[in-house]
Design a protein around this motif. Sequence first.
Motif, PDB file in Angstrom:
ATOM      1  N   ARG A   1     -40.239 -17.218  -0.746  1.00 60.78           N
ATOM      2  CA  ARG A   1     -39.319 -18.264  -0.282  1.00 60.78           C
ATOM      3  C   ARG A   1     -39.992 -19.625  -0.234  1.00 60.78           C
ATOM      4  O   ARG A   1     -41.202 -19.734  -0.107  1.00 60.78           O
ATOM      5  CB  ARG A   1     -38.826 -17.930   1.122  1.00 60.78           C
ATOM      6  CG  ARG A   1     -37.901 -16.746   1.128  1.00 60.78           C
ATOM      7  CD  ARG A   1     -36.876 -16.897   2.211  1.00 60.78           C
ATOM      8  NE  ARG A   1     -36.184 -15.616   2.397  1.00 60.78           N
ATOM      9  CZ  ARG A   1     -35.647 -15.249   3.538  1.00 60.78           C
ATOM     10  NH1 ARG A   1     -35.724 -16.039   4.595  1.00 60.78           N
ATOM     11  NH2 ARG A   1     -35.038 -14.097   3.628  1.00 60.78           N
TER      12      ARG A   1
ATOM     13  N   LYS B   1     -37.919 -24.469   3.192  1.00 59.97           N
ATOM     14  CA  LYS B   1     -36.601 -24.791   3.737  1.00 59.97           C
ATOM     15  C   LYS B   1     -35.724 -23.551   3.905  1.00 59.97           C
ATOM     16  O   LYS B   1     -34.677 -23.607   4.542  1.00 59.97           O
ATOM     17  CB  LYS B   1     -35.895 -25.857   2.902  1.00 59.97           C
ATOM     18  CG  LYS B   1     -35.460 -25.451   1.517  1.00 59.97           C
ATOM     19  CD  LYS B   1     -34.545 -26.564   0.937  1.00 59.97           C
ATOM     20  CE  LYS B   1     -33.902 -26.149  -0.373  1.00 59.97           C
ATOM     21  NZ  LYS B   1     -34.881 -25.807  -1.433  1.00 59.97           N
ATOM     22  N   GLN B   2     -36.135 -22.425   3.340  1.00 58.86           N
ATOM     23  CA  GLN B   2     -35.402 -21.169   3.507  1.00 58.86           C
ATOM     24  C   GLN B   2     -35.946 -20.346   4.668  1.00 58.86           C
ATOM     25  O   GLN B   2     -35.679 -19.149   4.756  1.00 58.86           O
ATOM     26  CB  GLN B   2     -35.473 -20.342   2.221  1.00 58.86           C
ATOM     27  CG  GLN B   2     -34.876 -21.042   1.029  1.00 58.86           C
ATOM     28  CD  GLN B   2     -35.218 -20.334  -0.270  1.00 58.86           C
ATOM     29  OE1 GLN B   2     -36.382 -20.091  -0.554  1.00 58.86           O
ATOM     30  NE2 GLN B   2     -34.209 -20.005  -1.051  1.00 58.86           N
ATOM     31  N   LEU B   3     -36.715 -20.965   5.526  1.00 53.80           N
ATOM     32  CA  LEU B   3     -37.316 -20.250   6.646  1.00 53.80           C
ATOM     33  C   LEU B   3     -36.834 -20.830   7.967  1.00 53.80           C
ATOM     34  O   LEU B   3     -36.495 -22.014   8.052  1.00 53.80           O
ATOM     35  CB  LEU B   3     -38.843 -20.383   6.607  1.00 53.80           C
ATOM     36  CG  LEU B   3     -39.572 -19.894   5.360  1.00 53.80           C
ATOM     37  CD1 LEU B   3     -41.043 -20.268   5.457  1.00 53.80           C
ATOM     38  CD2 LEU B   3     -39.402 -18.398   5.181  1.00 53.80           C
ATOM     39  N   SER B   4     -36.848 -19.990   8.989  1.00 54.93           N
ATOM     40  CA  SER B   4     -36.569 -20.485  10.338  1.00 54.93           C
ATOM     41  C   SER B   4     -37.807 -21.218  10.866  1.00 54.93           C
ATOM     42  O   SER B   4     -38.893 -21.130  10.279  1.00 54.93           O
ATOM     43  CB  SER B   4     -36.242 -19.313  11.255  1.00 54.93           C
ATOM     44  OG  SER B   4     -37.413 -18.547  11.485  1.00 54.93           O
ATOM     45  N   GLY B   5     -37.620 -21.892  11.988  1.00 56.13           N
ATOM     46  CA  GLY B   5     -38.735 -22.641  12.582  1.00 56.13           C
ATOM     47  C   GLY B   5     -39.938 -21.764  12.884  1.00 56.13           C
ATOM     48  O   GLY B   5     -41.080 -22.112  12.584  1.00 56.13           O
TER      49      GLY B   5
ATOM     50  N   GLN C   1     -40.730 -18.919  11.524  1.00 55.30           N
ATOM     51  CA  GLN C   1     -41.351 -18.441  10.280  1.00 55.30           C
ATOM     52  C   GLN C   1     -42.228 -19.526   9.663  1.00 55.30           C
ATOM     53  O   GLN C   1     -43.321 -19.250   9.172  1.00 55.30           O
ATOM     54  CB  GLN C   1     -40.257 -17.998   9.304  1.00 55.30           C
ATOM     55  CG  GLN C   1     -39.542 -16.739   9.776  1.00 55.30           C
ATOM     56  CD  GLN C   1     -38.263 -16.478   9.003  1.00 55.30           C
ATOM     57  OE1 GLN C   1     -37.675 -17.384   8.409  1.00 55.30           O
ATOM     58  NE2 GLN C   1     -37.807 -15.236   9.032  1.00 55.30           N
TER      59      GLN C   1
HETATM   60  P1  ADP Z   1     -33.684 -20.596  13.274  1.00 54.98           P
HETATM   61  O1  ADP Z   1     -32.424 -20.875  14.022  1.00 54.98           O
HETATM   62  O2  ADP Z   1     -34.726 -19.901  14.098  1.00 54.98           O
HETATM   63  O3  ADP Z   1     -34.225 -21.788  12.533  1.00 54.98           O
HETATM   64  P2  ADP Z   1     -32.188 -19.674  11.044  1.00 54.98           P
HETATM   65  O4  ADP Z   1     -30.832 -19.437  11.651  1.00 54.98           O
HETATM   66  O5  ADP Z   1     -32.436 -20.877  10.239  1.00 54.98           O
HETATM   67  O6  ADP Z   1     -33.294 -19.511  12.170  1.00 54.98           O
HETATM   68  O7  ADP Z   1     -32.559 -18.431  10.116  1.00 54.98           O
HETATM   69  C1  ADP Z   1     -32.265 -17.114  10.504  1.00 54.98           C
HETATM   70  C2  ADP Z   1     -32.695 -16.170   9.391  1.00 54.98           C
HETATM   71  O8  ADP Z   1     -32.108 -16.568   8.130  1.00 54.98           O
HETATM   72  C3  ADP Z   1     -34.173 -16.201   9.156  1.00 54.98           C
HETATM   73  O9  ADP Z   1     -34.644 -14.879   8.990  1.00 54.98           O
HETATM   74  C4  ADP Z   1     -34.377 -17.002   7.872  1.00 54.98           C
HETATM   75  O10 ADP Z   1     -35.447 -16.494   7.116  1.00 54.98           O
HETATM   76  C5  ADP Z   1     -33.097 -16.770   7.138  1.00 54.98           C
HETATM   77  N1  ADP Z   1     -32.748 -17.959   6.344  1.00 54.98           N
HETATM   78  C6  ADP Z   1     -32.546 -19.192   6.804  1.00 54.98           C
HETATM   79  N2  ADP Z   1     -32.237 -20.039   5.796  1.00 54.98           N
HETATM   80  C7  ADP Z   1     -32.253 -19.309   4.669  1.00 54.98           C
HETATM   81  C8  ADP Z   1     -32.036 -19.602   3.280  1.00 54.98           C
HETATM   82  N3  ADP Z   1     -31.721 -20.829   2.851  1.00 54.98           N
HETATM   83  N4  ADP Z   1     -32.168 -18.605   2.383  1.00 54.98           N
HETATM   84  C9  ADP Z   1     -32.468 -17.374   2.793  1.00 54.98           C
HETATM   85  N5  ADP Z   1     -32.681 -17.032   4.078  1.00 54.98           N
HETATM   86  C10 ADP Z   1     -32.584 -17.981   5.011  1.00 54.98           C
END
Ligand code: ADP
Length: 225
Positions: free
Chosen positions: A129, A132-136, A138
């Motif tokens: 990934r 930007k595809q990760l949560s904070g 992560q």
């Molecule tokens: P947070 O609120 O902690 O930032 P998110 O709601 O953004 O978390 O993400 C929740 C889950 O979705 C996480 O496991 C993250 O890896 C996944 N995720 C977030 N954005 C993407 C994306 N663009 N593509 C794939 N997976 C995503």
Amino acid sequence: MAQVKFENVSKRYGSTSILENFNLEIRDKEFLVLVGPSGCGKSTTLRMIAGLETVSSGKLLIGDTIVNKVAPRDRNIAMVFQDYALYPHLTVADNMAFGLKMQGVPKQEIQDKVSDVSKTLGLEELLQRKPKQLSGGQRQRVAIGRAIVRNPKVFLFDEPLSNLDAKLRVQMRVEISRLHKTLNTTIVYVTHDQIEAMTLADRIVVMKDGYIQQVGTPIELYEKP
Ligand code: ADP
Ligand code: ADP
């Protein structure tokens, strides 16, 4: 033994003095937390250890070496920033590998290392990934992973959890504490959060206006009658 030692270090920007005759010994393998009001010099202290700021006068030692003029990449120090500072165009795996590539570490060795560390931090599923595809949380793990793969002598953390929500902050605090025990390494950690300081620190340094106001264990500082 001291792992990092400030001997009468001063730091000035032009005619403005930030630190004056600063003396501090950070012991081998200790978890040292720096606290104090905004602007008191915590980040500057970390950045001098990392080599991102010069020392205006005095001596800064890492191990037995005076590092005043040693380049950041030659200090064997890793820093984790509040905003993670990941490369947005690189995958998680490539972000973690970046520093090792720059050092010319062989490809197979890099792959093994990244694979190892990603398991430790629960990142194996996320290696392809982009940030930007990760949560904070992560992203923060990737930033920590990128530091660990380099096997540094000293880890510097500059308010690493302050952008995370309360629940994740508690979880990451536990993980960082576990990491300190697993890696058996020296950590210098800046935070605004008193609970973080109390739960993580072997010793706490309370700074104010560029000087050290108090040093002690959490119990000595906060639980004295
Ligand atoms: P947070 O609120 O902690 O930032 P998110 O709601 O953004 O978390 O993400 C929740 C889950 O979705 C996480 O496991 C993250 O890896 C996944 N995720 C977030 N954005 C993407 C994306 N663009 N593509 C794939 N997976 C995503
Ligand atoms: P803290 O991390 O405790 O909030 P800093 O170490 O970031 O404090 O900053 C200490 C002081 O140094 C502050 O007064 C800040 O404004 C000043 N400072 C930091 N960087 C610079 C710079 N590049 N030029 C001038 N002053 C700076």
